[in-house]
Design an enzyme around this catalytic site. Structure first.
Site, PDB file in Angstrom:
ATOM      1  N   GLY A  79       3.952   6.848  -2.361  1.00  0.00           N
ATOM      2  CA  GLY A  79       3.951   8.293  -2.561  1.00  0.00           C
ATOM      3  C   GLY A  79       4.344   9.024  -1.304  1.00  0.00           C
ATOM      4  N   VAL A  83       2.305   4.187   1.546  1.00  0.00           N
ATOM      5  CA  VAL A  83       2.313   3.078   0.602  1.00  0.00           C
ATOM      6  C   VAL A  83       0.909   2.500   0.452  1.00  0.00           C
ATOM      7  CG1 VAL A  83       3.349   0.828   0.082  1.00  0.00           C
ATOM      8  CG2 VAL A  83       4.661   2.531   1.352  1.00  0.00           C
ATOM      9  N   LYS A 105      -4.198   1.618   2.021  1.00  0.00           N
ATOM     10  CA  LYS A 105      -3.254   2.732   2.059  1.00  0.00           C
ATOM     11  C   LYS A 105      -2.796   2.968   3.491  1.00  0.00           C
ATOM     12  CE  LYS A 105      -4.609   7.080   1.250  1.00  0.00           C
ATOM     13  NZ  LYS A 105      -4.979   8.288   0.465  1.00  0.00           N
ATOM     14  N   ASP A 200      -9.023  18.387  -6.372  1.00  0.00           N
ATOM     15  CA  ASP A 200      -7.801  17.769  -6.894  1.00  0.00           C
ATOM     16  C   ASP A 200      -8.138  16.823  -8.051  1.00  0.00           C
ATOM     17  OD1 ASP A 200      -5.062  17.531  -6.978  1.00  0.00           O
ATOM     18  OD2 ASP A 200      -4.973  15.926  -5.516  1.00  0.00           O
TER      19      ASP A 200
END
Length: 452
Positions: A79, A83, A105, A200
């Site tokens: 994204g 990664v 991540k 979110d």
């Protein structure tokens, strides 16, 4: 995650508190917090005071070993912030370690996420423990490297299962269990000594383990909520298009009830089987909330718009109750939305009833799993629409199972009047400044070509 590092909280004073906000509680047996008194304010502070006793600090070499030198076939997703790799922490990585599958991540230093949001995840998940929050196992903060090590969530994201075009879909009872799990996670955050606003909440941030227990992930946008006589905190608008509460979009005023609106959007997606924003559908159906919410209180109309893949798995009475809960969560008036503790109580009443009903259905020869092929491809994300080389949705699904249909934004500009072809609640085209592809911290069901 956003790219604005100068976000300022401006506490707003008021005589009246948000009714019941401080009374939200979560079951005690499955929660814990770290004894760390103060969270590091920056990376330098974190290095000087690592602090969190329940979070391991890894070297970059250990991260290389855990991911077999960041082998491309171990990529779970990619994204805007970097990664996510599937990895293993074992004796070869750190002597004495029990073999554990993890998701690692790695922050892209040239990407959209910065130290501020990376640190937010360390701080929140380093201090908080709950059955419905993804566990942060450790981190690496060596030189310019920024990595986070999470528990591995074998079934991937709710988004992947809810909107898959072909294959097994989620049953009604499983959807309700996932909704309950996610609600418990939010209720725990809202019930903290100082409420934490997740900010979110969306399907791609709800991850599922091997048994489909749901946990909230990605705390880069989380904020501490109002305290005392404050009614809200003011901040730049960030989040995902389609899930953000209207009052937050318009004013930047953030409260725990902003999360409840996002929960309502996800609950609606689970009921209808459609994405919050879908430009591939007729114009009046682009925005799921605008189209479906008015139908939720009309019983006959409601039953016609429910996800057909769940047909025969629920009673009309129960479906109408869940739809009414979604209707309340999506109220334009924040005070008209229930508290997350109330949402948990309501959803808990459905669990035993629905499990028994589905068991009876299975014993009578019905199927708890429905095979279904969507008549239309899922919409392209904003990233894909602006990039004609991104390919169609089917290619995107095979290439990256972890892509979100929304995008996160940085600062919101002054709202202009809606233009032609845009719904009243749709922000202007410059509302979101950046794009993000949300990742699953689990599920390696993907092609080897995920990484370029």
């Amino acid at each position: 995650m956003g790219i604005c590092f100068s976000i300022e909280e401006v506490p707003q004073q008021s005589i009246n508190k948000i009714p019941g906000l401080a009374s939200v509680t979560s079951p005690k047996p499955d929660i814990s917090t770290s004894s760390t008194p103060l969270a590091p304010k920056n990376v330098k502070d974190l290095r000087q005071n690592p602090g969190y006793s329940n979070v391991d600090i890894f070297t970059y070499e250990e991260m290389r070993l855990a991911t077999k030198r960041f082998r491309p076939d171990l990529v779970l997703g990619e994204g805007g912030f970097g990664v996510v790799y599937k990895g293993v922490i074992d004796e070869n990585v750190r002597p004495g370690s029990k073999t554990t599958q993890v998701a690692i991540k790695e922050l892209n230093r040239e990407g959209y996420q910065g130290d501020r949001e990376w640190l937010a995840e360390v701080n929140y998940l380093g201090q908080l423990r709950h059955d419905n929050l993804v566990k942060l196992i450790g981190y690496c903060c060596e030189d310019e490297h920024r990595l986070l090590v999470y528990e591995y969530m074998a079934s991937g994201s709710l988004e992947k299962h809810l909107f898959r075009r072909v294959g097994c879909t989620l049953t009604w009872s499983r959807r309700m269990k996932i909704a309950l799990d996610a609600a418990k996670g939010l209720a725990f955050l809202h019930g903290a000594e100082r409420p934490i606003i997740y900010r979110d909440f969306k399907t791609s941030n709800i991850l599922l383990d091997a048994d489909f227990n749901a946990k909230l992930s990605d705390f880069g946008l989380a904020k501490e909520g109002p305290m005392g006589d404050q009614t809200h905190v003011s901040t730049r608008v960030m989040g995902t298009y389609g899930y953000a509460a209207p009052e937050y979009v318009m004013t930047g005023h953030l409260t725990a009830r902003s999360d409840i609106y996002g929960f309502g959007v996800v609950l609606l997606e689970m009921l209808i089987g459609r994405r919050a924003m879908d430009k591939s559908r007729p114009s009046r159906e682009h925005n799921l909330v605008e189209w479906a919410r008015p139908l939720l209180n009309h019983n006959k109309k409601l039953l016609r718009i429910l996800d057909p893949r769940m047909e025969g798995q629920y009673s009309a009475k129960t479906a109408m109750k869940v739809a009414h809960l979604a209707y309340q969560c999506l109220s334009q008036n924040p005070k008209g939305r229930p508290l997350m503790s109330q949402v948990v109580e309501i959803l808990e009443t459905f669990q035993t009833k629905e499990e028994n009903q589905e068991e009876e259905m299975l014993q009578s020869g019905g199927s708890g799993i429905t095979l279904y092929e969507a008549p239309k491809a899922a919409p392209l994300s904003f990233v894909e629409k602006r990039n004609p080389n991104a390919g169609n949705d089917e290619v995107a699904e095979n290439k990256d199972l972890y892509r979100s249909d929304g995008e996160r934004g940085a600062e919101v500009y002054r709202r202009s009047k809606p233009g032609n072809g845009r719904s009243k609640s749709e922000p202007p085209s410059d509302f979101f400044e950046r794009h993000d592809q949300s990742l699953d911290y689990g599920s390696d069901e993907k092609s080897a070509s995920t990484r370029r």
